[in-house]
Design a protein around this motif. Structure first.
Motif, short mmCIF file in Angstrom:
data_model
loop_
_atom_site.label_atom_id
_atom_site.label_comp_id
_atom_site.label_asym_id
_atom_site.label_seq_id
_atom_site.Cartn_x
_atom_site.Cartn_y
_atom_site.Cartn_z
N ILE A 111 0.82 -1.21 0.00
CA ILE A 111 0.00 0.00 0.00
C ILE A 111 0.85 1.26 0.00
O ILE A 111 0.34 2.37 -0.20
N PHE A 112 2.16 1.10 0.21
CA PHE A 112 3.06 2.26 0.21
C PHE A 112 3.88 2.33 -1.08
O PHE A 112 5.02 2.76 -1.09
N THR A 113 3.29 1.88 -2.18
CA THR A 113 3.95 1.96 -3.47
C THR A 113 4.25 3.43 -3.79
O THR A 113 3.35 4.27 -3.71
N PRO A 114 5.48 3.77 -4.15
CA PRO A 114 5.84 5.18 -4.37
C PRO A 114 5.01 5.84 -5.46
O PRO A 114 4.74 5.22 -6.51
N GLN A 115 4.62 7.06 -5.24
CA GLN A 115 3.86 7.80 -6.25
C GLN A 115 4.68 7.97 -7.53
O GLN A 115 4.13 7.93 -8.64
N GLU A 116 5.99 8.15 -7.38
CA GLU A 116 6.84 8.34 -8.56
C GLU A 116 6.78 7.13 -9.49
O GLU A 116 6.91 7.27 -10.70
N LEU A 117 6.57 5.95 -8.92
CA LEU A 117 6.49 4.74 -9.74
C LEU A 117 5.27 4.79 -10.65
O LEU A 117 5.34 4.40 -11.82
N PHE A 118 4.16 5.31 -10.14
CA PHE A 118 2.96 5.43 -10.96
C PHE A 118 3.16 6.43 -12.08
O PHE A 118 2.69 6.23 -13.20
N ASP A 119 3.88 7.52 -11.80
CA ASP A 119 4.18 8.49 -12.85
C ASP A 119 5.02 7.85 -13.96
O ASP A 119 4.82 8.12 -15.15
N ARG A 120 5.95 7.00 -13.57
CA ARG A 120 6.83 6.36 -14.56
C ARG A 120 6.09 5.31 -15.37
O ARG A 120 6.33 5.15 -16.57
N ILE A 121 5.20 4.58 -14.72
CA ILE A 121 4.37 3.62 -15.47
C ILE A 121 3.48 4.37 -16.46
O ILE A 121 3.32 3.96 -17.62
#
Length: 359
Positions: A84-94
């Motif tokens: 649940i603590f997946t980094p927000q930056e990872l979603f931007d990169r996906i």
């Protein structure tokens, strides 16, 4: 700041390299615009920074467009990260990977979509993209819920074209896998669930595969304002995960001279030797990463079942013109290459070799 600090503009000679790194890490991208007459990809001249895109002015506007008469939509596939603590930056990169893979859509005057203006349908964490001439999709990145929600829709067909969901899902899997590798976040895992709409509210609870496909009539959705109003069925799930003809079932069950290669032997004597690095061993045996991910999803909660299933699939797809000895040698080599204990396999090889000599 780095560039501003260089008063002599010496950074200019490194700009191409800097931009290449920024693109590789998904910090900025050139949006995919389609293909030229020779089939070569075309990209926007300008860069897009996914994390700095404008937010959609009205979420209901996108939702209303999917309700236009004649528009057929799939149920929403939710890719839910278990951390649940997946980094927000990872979603931007996906999201950056999605922008460089799928052509953006645009709202046309009649309420459907065309593809001529990048700015019209790509917002921060929300975008409409063209899949092909028949189908489009809406993607919403929901970092707060560690989730990516994807809905397919068509304005020209009576149903979502066959195999569209599978192809889109596999492309998304490739994007996510690459992003996790580049970000050194390979340990993060996600699961597939289904919901009735692409904009999930915090209290919405997407449904798991098991409950959907095992029930005759499907399961009611669980969400704020929609709970029980929609039914999620096996047919909805199969849009994304089509049933494939299982060649293993059609084949006459084969017996092996080596007990190690039977289902029970693979589970009790081979799978049991593998630990956390089992995926590397199966990858060395040419089992695809996408298939491994699917096996993990189908056998959640039991690493032994995951490993056994993967080994059985490898065995069943092993070239028929090669021998059991070849199979055991390949298995032993994959174990040794990945620092797994191959003693039980090597002992079996010795046993078969002695048996062949006696004969």
């Amino acid at each position: 700041m780095l560039w501003q600090s260089k008063e002599d503009n010496s950074y200019i000679q490194h700009v191409d390299i800097l931009f290449a790194f920024l693109e590789e890490f998904g910090l900025l991208v050139k949006a995919f615009l389609g293909q030229d007459k020779e089939g070569k990809p075309l990209y926007d001249d300008d860069y897009t920074v996914p994390s700095k895109l404008q937010r959609a002015p009205d979420m209901n506007r996108m939702s209303d467009l999917l309700k236009v008469k004649g528009t057929v939509c799939s149920r929403t596939l939710c890719l839910v990260f278990e951390d649940i603590f997946t980094p927000q930056e990872l979603f931007d990169r996906i999201y950056a990977g999605i922008i460089t893979t799928f052509k953006p859509g645009e709202e046309a005057s009649r309420g459907s979509f065309s593809q001529t203006n990048l700015d019209r349908q790509i917002y921060k964490d929300l975008g409409c993209f063209k899949i092909d001439d028949l189908c489009n999709m809406v993607v919403r990145m929901q970092w707060e819920q560690s989730m990516i929600a994807v809905t397919l829709f068509t304005t020209s067909e009576p149903q979502i074209p066959d195999d569209t969901g599978r192809k889109v899902r596999q492309k998304l899997e490739t994007i996510i896998r690459h992003t996790l590798e580049v970000s050194r976040q390979e340990h993060l895992e996600y699961r597939y669930k289904l919901h009735c709409r692409f904009y999930l509210k915090p209290s919405d609870n997407p449904r798991e595969e098991d409950g959907i496909v095992r029930t005759m009539r499907g399961l009611p959705c669980q969400g704020e304002g929609c709970s029980g109003k929609h039914i999620l069925t096996k047919r909805d799930w199969r849009v994304w995960f089509p049933e494939t003809k299982n060649m293993e079932v059609k084949k006459v069950k084969k017996s092996y001279a080596s007990d190690l290669l039977n289902d029970k032997g693979l589970q009790d004597r081979v799978a049991d030797e593998l630990g956390a690095g089992w995926e590397c061993v199966l990858t060395a045996l040419k089992v695809s990463q996408s298939r491994i991910e699917r096996i993990k999803i189908d056998n959640v909660g039991s690493s032994l079942n995951q490993i056994t299933t993967a080994l059985i699939e490898w065995r069943n797809n092993y070239p028929e013109d090669r021998s059991e000895m070849d199979m055991l040698r390949d298995l032993s080599e994959a174990f040794r290459e990945n620092d797994a204990n191959s003693d039980v396999i090597d002992d079996e090889l010795d046993l078969l070799t002695r048996s062949d000599i006696k004969e």
